[in-house]
Design a protein around this motif. Structure first.
Motif, PDB file in Angstrom:
ATOM      1  N   VAL A   4      75.339  -4.667  22.156  1.00 51.93           N
ATOM      2  CA  VAL A   4      75.647  -3.399  21.492  1.00 51.93           C
ATOM      3  C   VAL A   4      76.028  -3.651  20.039  1.00 51.93           C
ATOM      4  O   VAL A   4      75.607  -2.905  19.140  1.00 51.93           O
ATOM      5  N   GLU A   5      76.795  -4.705  19.773  1.00 51.10           N
ATOM      6  CA  GLU A   5      77.154  -5.027  18.391  1.00 51.10           C
ATOM      7  C   GLU A   5      75.911  -5.436  17.598  1.00 51.10           C
ATOM      8  O   GLU A   5      75.750  -5.040  16.438  1.00 51.10           O
ATOM      9  N   SER A   6      75.050  -6.225  18.212  1.00 51.30           N
ATOM     10  CA  SER A   6      73.802  -6.623  17.553  1.00 51.30           C
ATOM     11  C   SER A   6      72.935  -5.401  17.265  1.00 51.30           C
ATOM     12  O   SER A   6      72.362  -5.280  16.179  1.00 51.30           O
ATOM     13  N   LEU A   7      72.856  -4.503  18.230  1.00 53.75           N
ATOM     14  CA  LEU A   7      72.074  -3.284  18.054  1.00 53.75           C
ATOM     15  C   LEU A   7      72.640  -2.432  16.928  1.00 53.75           C
ATOM     16  O   LEU A   7      71.891  -1.864  16.128  1.00 53.75           O
ATOM     17  N   THR A  12      71.984  -0.317  11.604  1.00 53.62           N
ATOM     18  CA  THR A  12      72.556  -0.080  10.276  1.00 53.62           C
ATOM     19  C   THR A  12      71.657  -0.674   9.196  1.00 53.62           C
ATOM     20  O   THR A  12      71.422  -0.045   8.154  1.00 53.62           O
ATOM     21  N   HIS A  13      71.140  -1.862   9.441  1.00 58.63           N
ATOM     22  CA  HIS A  13      70.222  -2.488   8.479  1.00 58.63           C
ATOM     23  C   HIS A  13      68.953  -1.647   8.322  1.00 58.63           C
ATOM     24  O   HIS A  13      68.456  -1.454   7.205  1.00 58.63           O
ATOM     25  N   LEU A  14      68.448  -1.138   9.417  1.00 56.38           N
ATOM     26  CA  LEU A  14      67.258  -0.295   9.368  1.00 56.38           C
ATOM     27  C   LEU A  14      67.527   0.982   8.568  1.00 56.38           C
ATOM     28  O   LEU A  14      66.699   1.400   7.754  1.00 56.38           O
ATOM     29  N   LEU A  15      68.673   1.584   8.773  1.00 53.11           N
ATOM     30  CA  LEU A  15      69.014   2.800   8.024  1.00 53.11           C
ATOM     31  C   LEU A  15      69.141   2.513   6.534  1.00 53.11           C
ATOM     32  O   LEU A  15      68.738   3.335   5.701  1.00 53.11           O
ATOM     33  N   THR A  16      69.691   1.365   6.167  1.00 51.98           N
ATOM     34  CA  THR A  16      69.792   1.035   4.744  1.00 51.98           C
ATOM     35  C   THR A  16      68.401   0.830   4.142  1.00 51.98           C
ATOM     36  O   THR A  16      68.172   1.206   2.984  1.00 51.98           O
ATOM     37  N   LEU A  39      62.348  -3.147  13.453  1.00 53.84           N
ATOM     38  CA  LEU A  39      62.064  -2.265  14.588  1.00 53.84           C
ATOM     39  C   LEU A  39      61.771  -3.061  15.857  1.00 53.84           C
ATOM     40  O   LEU A  39      62.191  -2.666  16.954  1.00 53.84           O
ATOM     41  N   GLN A  40      61.069  -4.173  15.724  1.00 59.91           N
ATOM     42  CA  GLN A  40      60.787  -5.006  16.897  1.00 59.91           C
ATOM     43  C   GLN A  40      62.064  -5.633  17.452  1.00 59.91           C
ATOM     44  O   GLN A  40      62.258  -5.672  18.677  1.00 59.91           O
ATOM     45  N   ILE A  41      62.925  -6.105  16.560  1.00 62.81           N
ATOM     46  CA  ILE A  41      64.204  -6.670  17.011  1.00 62.81           C
ATOM     47  C   ILE A  41      65.025  -5.604  17.707  1.00 62.81           C
ATOM     48  O   ILE A  41      65.611  -5.831  18.770  1.00 62.81           O
ATOM     49  N   ARG A  42      65.053  -4.425  17.105  1.00 69.29           N
ATOM     50  CA  ARG A  42      65.825  -3.312  17.674  1.00 69.29           C
ATOM     51  C   ARG A  42      65.281  -2.919  19.052  1.00 69.29           C
ATOM     52  O   ARG A  42      66.040  -2.659  19.987  1.00 69.29           O
ATOM     53  N   LYS A  63      77.874   5.567  18.386  1.00 64.18           N
ATOM     54  CA  LYS A  63      77.576   5.444  16.956  1.00 64.18           C
ATOM     55  C   LYS A  63      76.101   5.068  16.762  1.00 64.18           C
ATOM     56  O   LYS A  63      75.423   5.616  15.890  1.00 64.18           O
ATOM     57  N   VAL A  64      75.615   4.155  17.586  1.00 65.41           N
ATOM     58  CA  VAL A  64      74.216   3.739  17.505  1.00 65.41           C
ATOM     59  C   VAL A  64      73.295   4.901  17.872  1.00 65.41           C
ATOM     60  O   VAL A  64      72.237   5.086  17.262  1.00 65.41           O
ATOM     61  N   ALA A  65      73.686   5.704  18.839  1.00 58.92           N
ATOM     62  CA  ALA A  65      72.864   6.856  19.245  1.00 58.92           C
ATOM     63  C   ALA A  65      72.734   7.858  18.104  1.00 58.92           C
ATOM     64  O   ALA A  65      71.647   8.403  17.858  1.00 58.92           O
ATOM     65  N   VAL A  66      73.839   8.104  17.399  1.00 62.55           N
ATOM     66  CA  VAL A  66      73.792   9.025  16.258  1.00 62.55           C
ATOM     67  C   VAL A  66      72.909   8.449  15.153  1.00 62.55           C
ATOM     68  O   VAL A  66      72.092   9.156  14.556  1.00 62.55           O
TER      69      VAL A  66
END
Length: 117
Positions: A4-7, A12-16, A39-42, A63-66
């Motif tokens: 979950v922390e990795s996700l 967050t990196h993807l959003l930036t 995206l593949q990692i996610r 938080k990740v869902a939002v």
């Protein structure tokens, strides 16, 4: 670090990455490859998630869902921009080809141009 922390970090990196504008054509390939890699990692992290979750993981998961709900529209915006640019390139190619071969197709008024002169 759990999944979950990795996700959360990957999302967050993807959003930036998606918050900025679409880069210029010179650096666009590297940018798109970076987004694809993230995206593949996610995706692999999402597939590895399995309950039971602790309270902290539940809060982080919300938080990740939002954040995930913000990712899809931003990706769609980039997709639309790339699609529009591709259509413009195709149209300019078509126009350039038609301009270069102006007398090769039949004319609308039925006139014939002699190519021997």
């Amino acid at each position: 670090m759990n999944f979950v922390e990795s996700l959360d970090k990957v999302t967050t990196h993807l959003l930036t990455l998606l918050d900025g504008p679409l880069p210029a054509e010179e650096s666009r390939d590297a940018f798109l490859e970076e987004i694809d890699k993230v995206l593949q990692i996610r995706d692999s992290l999402l597939q590895q998630l399995a309950p039971p979750f602790s309270e902290a993981e539940m809060v982080l998961g919300q938080k990740v869902a939002v954040a995930s709900q913000q990712v899809t529209p931003k990706l769609e915006i980039f997709h639309k921009q790339l699609k529009q640019e591709w259509a413009q390139i195709q149209q300019s190619k078509k126009t350039a080809k038609a301009y270069g071969q102006a007398y090769s197709s039949p004319t609308a008024d039925g006139m014939y141009y002699d190519k021997r002169n």
